[in-house]
Design an enzyme around this catalytic site. Structure first.
Site, PDB file in Angstrom:
ATOM      1  N   GLY A 102     -22.662 -28.953  18.331  1.00  0.00           N
ATOM      2  CA  GLY A 102     -22.702 -27.797  17.483  1.00  0.00           C
ATOM      3  C   GLY A 102     -21.514 -26.803  17.690  1.00  0.00           C
ATOM      4  N   SER A 130     -24.126 -25.112  20.232  1.00  0.00           N
ATOM      5  CA  SER A 130     -24.260 -25.760  21.533  1.00  0.00           C
ATOM      6  C   SER A 130     -25.385 -25.229  22.310  1.00  0.00           C
ATOM      7  CB  SER A 130     -22.851 -26.023  22.143  1.00  0.00           C
ATOM      8  OG  SER A 130     -23.316 -26.803  23.369  1.00  0.00           O
ATOM      9  N   GLY A 131     -26.383 -26.167  22.698  1.00  0.00           N
ATOM     10  CA  GLY A 131     -27.525 -25.724  23.478  1.00  0.00           C
ATOM     11  C   GLY A 131     -28.630 -25.171  22.762  1.00  0.00           C
ATOM     12  N   THR A 181     -30.559 -31.820  20.133  1.00  0.00           N
ATOM     13  CA  THR A 181     -30.572 -33.297  20.769  1.00  0.00           C
ATOM     14  C   THR A 181     -32.193 -33.409  20.972  1.00  0.00           C
ATOM     15  OG1 THR A 181     -28.400 -33.271  21.589  1.00  0.00           O
ATOM     16  CG2 THR A 181     -29.838 -34.970  22.318  1.00  0.00           C
ATOM     17  N   SER A 210     -25.152 -31.391  27.172  1.00  0.00           N
ATOM     18  CA  SER A 210     -24.306 -31.286  25.993  1.00  0.00           C
ATOM     19  C   SER A 210     -23.629 -32.626  25.378  1.00  0.00           C
ATOM     20  CB  SER A 210     -23.248 -30.546  25.834  1.00  0.00           C
ATOM     21  OG  SER A 210     -22.611 -30.160  24.772  1.00  0.00           O
ATOM     22  N   SER A 211     -24.262 -32.992  24.078  1.00  0.00           N
ATOM     23  CA  SER A 211     -23.755 -34.179  23.508  1.00  0.00           C
ATOM     24  C   SER A 211     -22.402 -34.000  22.985  1.00  0.00           C
ATOM     25  CB  SER A 211     -24.585 -34.353  21.993  1.00  0.00           C
ATOM     26  OG  SER A 211     -25.629 -34.222  22.280  1.00  0.00           O
ATOM     27  N   GLU A 253     -18.317 -24.553  18.584  1.00  0.00           N
ATOM     28  CA  GLU A 253     -18.049 -24.041  19.922  1.00  0.00           C
ATOM     29  C   GLU A 253     -17.325 -23.007  19.973  1.00  0.00           C
ATOM     30  OE1 GLU A 253     -19.176 -28.352  22.506  1.00  0.00           O
ATOM     31  OE2 GLU A 253     -16.939 -27.729  21.928  1.00  0.00           O
ATOM     32  N   ASN A 278     -24.195 -26.051  27.869  1.00  0.00           N
ATOM     33  CA  ASN A 278     -25.355 -26.706  27.908  1.00  0.00           C
ATOM     34  C   ASN A 278     -25.276 -27.927  28.969  1.00  0.00           C
ATOM     35  OD1 ASN A 278     -27.610 -28.420  27.250  1.00  0.00           O
ATOM     36  ND2 ASN A 278     -26.843 -28.915  25.164  1.00  0.00           N
TER      37      ASN A 278
HETATM   38  N1  LIG Z   1     -37.929 -28.222  22.463  1.00  0.00           N
HETATM   39  C1  LIG Z   1     -37.457 -28.121  23.758  1.00  0.00           C
HETATM   40  N2  LIG Z   1     -38.420 -28.017  24.567  1.00  0.00           N
HETATM   41  C2  LIG Z   1     -38.037 -27.583  25.941  1.00  0.00           C
HETATM   42  N3  LIG Z   1     -36.635 -27.461  26.205  1.00  0.00           N
HETATM   43  C3  LIG Z   1     -35.841 -27.705  25.108  1.00  0.00           C
HETATM   44  C4  LIG Z   1     -36.165 -28.053  24.034  1.00  0.00           C
HETATM   45  N4  LIG Z   1     -34.995 -28.131  22.977  1.00  0.00           N
HETATM   46  C5  LIG Z   1     -34.078 -27.913  24.121  1.00  0.00           C
HETATM   47  N5  LIG Z   1     -34.475 -27.582  25.306  1.00  0.00           N
HETATM   48  C6  LIG Z   1     -33.626 -27.389  26.508  1.00  0.00           C
HETATM   49  O1  LIG Z   1     -32.502 -27.002  26.000  1.00  0.00           O
HETATM   50  C7  LIG Z   1     -31.317 -27.809  26.423  1.00  0.00           C
HETATM   51  C8  LIG Z   1     -30.407 -27.985  25.475  1.00  0.00           C
HETATM   52  O2  LIG Z   1     -30.830 -28.536  24.225  1.00  0.00           O
HETATM   53  P1  LIG Z   1     -30.104 -29.721  23.444  1.00  0.00           P
HETATM   54  O3  LIG Z   1     -29.171 -30.676  24.402  1.00  0.00           O
HETATM   55  O4  LIG Z   1     -31.067 -30.314  22.533  1.00  0.00           O
HETATM   56  O5  LIG Z   1     -28.970 -28.826  22.747  1.00  0.00           O
HETATM   57  P2  LIG Z   1     -27.907 -29.257  21.517  1.00  0.00           P
HETATM   58  O6  LIG Z   1     -28.166 -28.273  20.514  1.00  0.00           O
HETATM   59  O7  LIG Z   1     -27.984 -30.631  21.395  1.00  0.00           O
HETATM   60  O8  LIG Z   1     -26.611 -28.833  22.153  1.00  0.00           O
HETATM   61  P3  LIG Z   1     -25.222 -29.743  21.957  1.00  0.00           P
HETATM   62  O9  LIG Z   1     -24.647 -29.135  20.705  1.00  0.00           O
HETATM   63  O10 LIG Z   1     -24.285 -29.073  23.125  1.00  0.00           O
HETATM   64  O11 LIG Z   1     -25.360 -31.039  22.213  1.00  0.00           O
HETATM   65  C9  LIG Z   1     -32.212 -29.165  26.642  1.00  0.00           C
HETATM   66  O12 LIG Z   1     -31.415 -29.626  27.911  1.00  0.00           O
HETATM   67  C10 LIG Z   1     -33.543 -28.550  27.279  1.00  0.00           C
HETATM   68  O13 LIG Z   1     -33.421 -28.091  28.624  1.00  0.00           O
END
Ligand SMILES: Nc1ncnc2c1ncn2[C@@H]1O[C@H](COP(=O)(O)OP(=O)(O)OP(=O)(O)O)[C@@H](O)[C@H]1O
Length: 922
Positions: free
Chosen positions: A348, A72-73, A77, A122-123, A350, A119
């Protein structure tokens, strides 16, 4: 090395992406449209999947799937959004569909994402996006959603928030709309923990809300649907504020303080107040034809309240997804075969301070995904070496199959035991955990926890997670009491009643018709993921492994241990070995020969690019991961050379006329520049050309053209005229149905930025003609099914043409950022002379519905005059709405179905609060 330089890296063909936690210029338009080969980059993955789907990378056309994983994070996404954007860029077919697909993500994020400790965005659900293509252009999309974390609606742990939509809605809607939906100050809502945000955060939420409303318009949601949905959300918030207290009898009652909230919820859900109350304080069941009423205790009443909130939110989310799928479904003949790219972005792994049922589901999904990765990268590949007799030293990897077995084995896996216990109404969570302890105490992947609470530990592939089994049985049952279902089916809000008449399929999809399904939640998670895995096993996979560089969500901060841990448990260290030593592309001879090029030329390619270290068995070839792209590049060169020869020699089969040695010279000298399509200069060019050709075709064509014109004029009069007319006349930029040539003639000698809008001559729609620097441009205006107007290729939907014009006076039209400056007025044929102008008269005669014909106020249709007289007080059913010019449309504005009841309830709540405030002050 500077952090930015190693944000992306490849392990063979697997992209490892480290979350930078800051803006990087890598994602700008120049990079996405660059034609040079990208270094390791998320766009390169999109490109590879797209080219492979089209069969341009040494195998025939094939379905592809991109699997994005990480904790997660870690950035899954964000990576998904970038992949989607890049794929849409690659297939640019100048259709509105691409823009609509891009708008789906913000929509789903608003309803399915929330702030967690790991996050901020977070999705709280998993998604698999299927993009469907015919040849190179996208024809539709489908979203599959998995396991929305509904419990978040009623409870959030410390440092976490409810779903984004609640905050955005409260921050973004106007005071009038707040009154209409029955919303009060955000700090009043128990489901939001009485917390809101700083000024800056609230501003950002407000902007997100406006963005979200536009996304809904772009995707095609109707106004009434949006109002119904927002009203249900407001109802969920009100519901959370209903509290209970005992009476002298056994029955409970709603506290006096929260009576207003009960009334508000009933109004917002479109149900009877008494029925809502009944379903909260008692359960009705029918046994042998006899109705039995069981009174709830306080806890049961609160549980009933919360379960209505969870189920209503879950259904709204499901409805959004099905609506999106309906709107984005491919509109092609059934016999046309579509290819597909799927993108999987699933929550992701957790591991929180307290891990509940939801974490178990999420982590089970991650186990399945890890198994999919292991299967593709290690198992399949090494099995093939063995079968085909390729010399190979086996690489050991951390196989998580035994952990999956712990969950899935029948009849004694965690899932089966949970289902078994859920079927006993008397069984408790403690009984369930005791069962687990006795069955799995000797398993290396399970640990017994000595505690009064029902705790247990699973040793996952990514580490140990201690779960609290409290609430497992109830959450797994996820049943809606019949009385609650009945209550909501009878709602006067069709959206709610439809949502509760529907059932959820085994794969978790909202199904419109009633079907008897009897499954428990965890089992259905497994089923839906199994269906997904089946789809993915049938496609060609691409992997993106996202890595989180630190736990503080900060840029430029690297926690080496944290990164190493992720590389280890993801199996990336072993992956490096197998990608270095192994052969990731293993086509059979037949697959290899399927390319439209003769074998000997392939041999030429192989020798020409000095393909080293490939191998072969009796049935297939074994290539390193980089060979595929090398071969594709050579083939492209050959293809271009072939075109040059065909053009110069007029030969249809290139292979008949040249020898291999000639290829050498040709491929070195061939360079073709193919014209690029632009989003303007749209279909009309072709239509007019067709019309010209058609003229030669004679009378039939002329007749057809005239029928089309008449139909378009009728369409305009019946559906458009009222929206376009201002103060009883057409705006000066509206020119009726003039041709492209006439429009361009009008623009001669006009300043840059001058514009007009005309009605399409053979289609129901408009074109905006714009005076550019050196030429005129013609932008097609799409009419969406929900009545909104969008310039093709733009991402903003407008309620009227006037709104569209006003918007583009401030915001340039892509791709040249062209601003509208001066409207091109209709030409007066008798300038300076008094009396009606023939051109105006013609416009009005042709385009004004009968009975509305003059620009004079006195001659305006009575309804328009009445409306412009002043503001109207909005009442349910009879409300009117002001447009961008401060004028009202006679059309009723959609309102919540029981708006008057909502208004009364809100007054009551406010009065009670005032009285209490005064009492408190005294
Ligand atoms: N390529 C990127 N460029 C800039 N910032 C990023 C990038 N990828 C992620 N981030 C930062 O990290 C945060 C978390 O990313 P994201 O929401 O994609 O995580 P995730 O793996 O989908 O988490 P989860 O499983 O909790 O949904 C985003 O809100 C953003 O602030």
């Amino acid at each position: 090395m500077p952090f930015d330089l190693w944000k992306f890296t490849y392990i063979g063909d697997i992209l490892v992406a480290i979350n930078p936690f800051k803006y990087l210029p890598f994602y700008e338009k120049e990079v996405s449209t660059s034609t040079t080969k990208l270094p390791p980059h998320i766009f390169a993955v999109a490109d590879r999947a797209y080219q492979s789907m089209l069969g341009r990378l040494s195998t025939g056309p094939q379905n592809q799937c991109i699997v994005i994983s990480g904790e997660s994070g870690a950035g899954k996404t964000e990576s998904t959004k970038l992949l989607l954007r890049q794929i849409m860029e690659l297939c640019k077919a100048n259709s509105q569909l691409e823009q609509q697909i891009l708008q789906v993500n913000p929509l789903l994020e608003a309803f399915g994402n929330a702030q967690t400790v790991m996050n901020d965005n977070s999705s709280r659900f998993g998604k698999y996006i299927q993009l469907r293509f015919h040849n190179s252009s996208v024809k539709g999309a489908k979203i599959n959603e998995y396991l929305l974390e509904k419990s978040r609606v009623v409870h959030q742990d410390e440092g976490e928030r409810n779903f984004h939509i609640f905050y955005c809605m409260l921050a973004g809607i106007s005071p009038d709309d707040k009154e209409m939906y029955g919303l009060l100050d955000p700090t009043q809502y128990r489901y939001l923990n009485g917390r809101y945000g700083s000024e800056d955060t609230v501003r950002t939420w407000g902007e997100k809300y406006r963005y979200l409303c536009n996304a809904m318009d772009m995707v095609g949601f109707e106004e009434q649907e949006k109002v119904d949905m927002m009203t249900i959300l407001a109802g969920i918030l009100s519901l959370g504020n209903i509290m209970f207290e005992p009476t002298e009898t056994d029955a409970l009652k709603v506290t006096e303080k929260s009576m207003g909230w009960l009334k508000a919820t009933a109004g917002q859900f479109g149900v009877q107040e008494e029925e809502l109350l009944r379903s909260l304080i008692c359960t009705l069941s029918v046994t042998r034809g006899e109705a039995i009423r069981r009174l709830h205790n306080q806890q049961q009443a609160e549980d009933a309240r919360d379960s209505i909130a969870k189920v209503a939110y879950g259904r709204v989310f499901g409805w959004i997804v099905s609506k999106v799928n309906e709107l984005l479904a491919p509109n092609v003949d059934l016999d046309i075969e579509l290819n597909e790219i799927g993108i999987l972005d699933i929550f992701g792994f957790e591991n929180f301070a307290v891990n509940r049922f939801e974490q178990l589901c999420i982590n089970l999904a991650n186990e399945q995904l890890q198994y999919f990765f292991n299967h593709h990268i290690f198992l399949m590949e090494q099995n093939e070496y063995k079968q085909e007799g390729i010399e190979w030293e086996t690489i050991a990897f951390k196989d998580n199959k035994p952990i999956l077995d712990l969950f899935l084995t029948k009849p004694i896996g965690i899932l089966s035991l949970l289902d078994e216990q859920s079927a006993f109404p008397q069984a408790s969570d403690r009984d369930f955990v005791d069962k687990l302890n006795s069955k799995f105490k000797s398993s290396p992947h399970y640990e017994v926890v000595r505690s009064h609470s029902p705790l247990f530990t699973v040793v996952h592939y990514a580490g140990k997670v201690q779960y609290n089994g409290g609430g497992f049985l109830e959450k797994n049952r996820d049943t809606i009491p019949a009385s609650i279902r009945g209550l909501l089916i009878n709602s006067v809000t069709p959206l709610l009643s439809v949502l509760f008449s529907a059932t959820i399929s085994r794969t978790g999809t909202l199904m419109p018709r009633k079907a008897k399904v009897n499954h428990k939640i965890l089992m259905s998670v497994f089923h839906s993921l199994a269906v997904l895995m089946e789809k993915m096993f049938a496609a060609s996979p691409h992997f993106v492994r996202c890595i989180k560089p630190n736990g503080s969500k900060l840029p430029d901060l690297v926690d080496n241990k944290m990164i190493m841990d992720q590389l280890r448990y993801n199996g990336l260290l072993e992956t490096i070995r197998i990608r270095r030593d192994g052969f990731s592309w293993r086509p059979s001879f037949t697959e290899f020969a399927q390319r439209e090029i003769k074998g000997e030329y392939f041999i030429y390619c192989i020798s020409e690019i000095h393909l080293l270290s490939f191998s072969f068995s009796s049935s297939r070839l074994f290539f390193k991961y980089w060979h595929q792209e090398e071969l594709a590049r050579q083939l492209e060169r050959l293809g271009k050379a072939a075109l040059v020869i065909q053009k110069s020699k007029g030969h249809s089969d290139i292979w008949d006329i040249i020898s291999v040695s000639q290829w050498r010279l040709l491929t070195l000298s061939a360079s073709l520049c193919l014209p690029q399509a632009t989003p303007f200069d749209n279909l009309e060019v072709h239509m007019e050309l067709a019309e010209l050709i058609g003229q030669a075709g004679g009378e039939a064509r002329a007749k057809e053209k005239s029928i089309k014109r008449r139909n378009t004029i009728r369409w305009f009069k019946e559906t458009q005229a009222r929206k376009v007319v201002r103060n009883g006349a057409f705006p000066c930029w509206f020119h009726g149905m003039i041709s492209r040539r006439q429009a361009e003639d009008l623009m001669t000698d006009r300043p840059v930025g001058c514009f007009l809008i005309r009605v399409g001559q053979s289609r129901e729609g408009y074109t905006l003609t714009y005076r550019g620097e050196n030429r005129c441009r013609h932008y097609m205006i799409e009419m969406q099914s929900n009545g909104k107007y969008v310039i093709l290729g733009e991402d903003k939907a407008h309620a009227s043409l006037t709104d569209l014009v006003q918007h583009h006076c401030q915001v340039g039209i892509k791709p040249f950022n062209e601003l509208l400056t001066v409207p091109c007025g209709q030409v007066r044929t008798n300038p300076g002379m008094a009396g009606p102008d023939p051109v105006h008269l013609k416009l009005q005669r042709l385009f004004m519905p009968s009975g509305q014909s003059s620009s004079l106020e006195a001659q305006r249709p009575p309804v328009l005059r009445r409306i412009s007289d002043g503001r109207h007080h909005a009442e349910a059913g009879g409300a009117r709405v002001r447009d961008g010019e401060g004028e009202s449309h006679p059309k009723s504005r959609p309102f919540p179905r029981l708006y008057p009841s909502i208004r009364l309830a809100m007054r009551e709540i406010q009065q009670i609060q005032q009285v209490r405030g005064i009492e408190g002050g005294d």
